[in-house]
Design an enzyme around this catalytic site. Structure first.
Site, PDB file in Angstrom:
ATOM      1  N   LEU A   1       0.882  -1.160   0.000  1.00 32.55           N
ATOM      2  CA  LEU A   1       0.000   0.000   0.000  1.00 32.55           C
ATOM      3  C   LEU A   1       0.919   1.209   0.000  1.00 32.55           C
ATOM      4  O   LEU A   1       1.868   1.263   0.782  1.00 32.55           O
ATOM      5  CB  LEU A   1      -0.860   0.045   1.269  1.00 32.55           C
ATOM      6  CG  LEU A   1      -2.157  -0.728   1.303  1.00 32.55           C
ATOM      7  CD1 LEU A   1      -2.772  -0.637   2.701  1.00 32.55           C
ATOM      8  CD2 LEU A   1      -3.132  -0.206   0.278  1.00 32.55           C
ATOM      9  N   ASP A   2       0.643   2.177  -0.844  1.00 30.48           N
ATOM     10  CA  ASP A   2       1.456   3.386  -0.870  1.00 30.48           C
ATOM     11  C   ASP A   2       1.406   4.090   0.478  1.00 30.48           C
ATOM     12  O   ASP A   2       0.457   3.908   1.243  1.00 30.48           O
ATOM     13  CB  ASP A   2       0.954   4.336  -1.967  1.00 30.48           C
ATOM     14  CG  ASP A   2       1.144   3.749  -3.350  1.00 30.48           C
ATOM     15  OD1 ASP A   2       2.209   3.144  -3.594  1.00 30.48           O
ATOM     16  OD2 ASP A   2       0.233   3.885  -4.176  1.00 30.48           O
ATOM     17  N   HIS A   3       2.401   4.912   0.754  1.00 32.49           N
ATOM     18  CA  HIS A   3       2.450   5.594   2.049  1.00 32.49           C
ATOM     19  C   HIS A   3       1.220   6.466   2.276  1.00 32.49           C
ATOM     20  O   HIS A   3       0.803   6.670   3.404  1.00 32.49           O
ATOM     21  CB  HIS A   3       3.752   6.396   2.201  1.00 32.49           C
ATOM     22  CG  HIS A   3       3.747   7.697   1.488  1.00 32.49           C
ATOM     23  ND1 HIS A   3       3.988   7.815   0.145  1.00 32.49           N
ATOM     24  CD2 HIS A   3       3.488   8.943   1.941  1.00 32.49           C
ATOM     25  CE1 HIS A   3       3.891   9.084  -0.212  1.00 32.49           C
ATOM     26  NE2 HIS A   3       3.585   9.789   0.858  1.00 32.49           N
TER      27      HIS A   3
END
Length: 179
Positions: A43-45
């Site tokens: 999951l992207d930041h």
């Protein structure tokens, strides 16, 4: 075999070590103390929600390999109010720079009862927003954000709620549970 469900907060990197040249950000090591597990997917930041971690390479491949098409459901706060045509475009699949997406399940939902995000999503009095539930069977880079933008409704907040049979039910932000 170990499988951990983790509710990843906004701003946390999906890795155990910090980026050497980037700004200091929290990593999985700040939350997950079990050695030998690795994320099955990412999951992207700037995305939140369900992240699965395992020590089993076969399970990791089954979760992430596009051939298995594990469904992933996201709760997405979007700018504007998508009409039926925009939702239907998501359901049929949309053209992105890297090709057509597979058909998705897309529906408007009431605002979900989620934890507050830190920092909060920007609020603009003149631009409405709404929530959709979007279920995809792929995992391209920033796919959900690119899909909603392609139909004219940029993503404001993105929470992965479910991957396959596992969900965030009963798991507070920053918490993990071994299953």
């Amino acid at each position: 075999m170990v499988l951990i469900l983790f509710n990843k907060p906004f701003g946390v990197l999906c890795q155990f070590t910090p980026e050497p040249n980037g700004p200091p950000r929290p990593t999985l090591a700040d939350f997950i103390k079990r050695p030998g597990v690795y994320p099955a997917g990412r999951l992207d930041h700037d995305s939140e929600g369900l992240l699965l971690l395992t020590d089993d390479g076969r399970l990791q491949a089954r979760i992430t390999d596009p051939r298995y098409k594990a469904p992933k459901t996201y709760l997405v706060q979007v700018e504007g109010e998508p009409d039926e045509a925009a939702l239907e475009a998501l359901r049929r699949g949309v053209r992105l720079k890297d090709g057509m997406t597979l058909p998705a399940k897309a529906e408007r939902i009431d605002p979900p009862d989620l934890w507050p995000r830190d920092p909060p999503v920007r609020f603009r009095k003149t631009v409405p927003d709404c929530w959709i539930a979007l279920t995809i069977h792929e995992g391209r880079n920033r796919q959900v954000r690119r899909m909603t933008a392609a139909v004219g409704h940029p993503t404001l907040r993105l929470v992965r709620w479910r991957v396959g049979e596992w969900s965030l039910d009963g798991l507070a932000q920053g918490e993990s549970r071994e299953v």
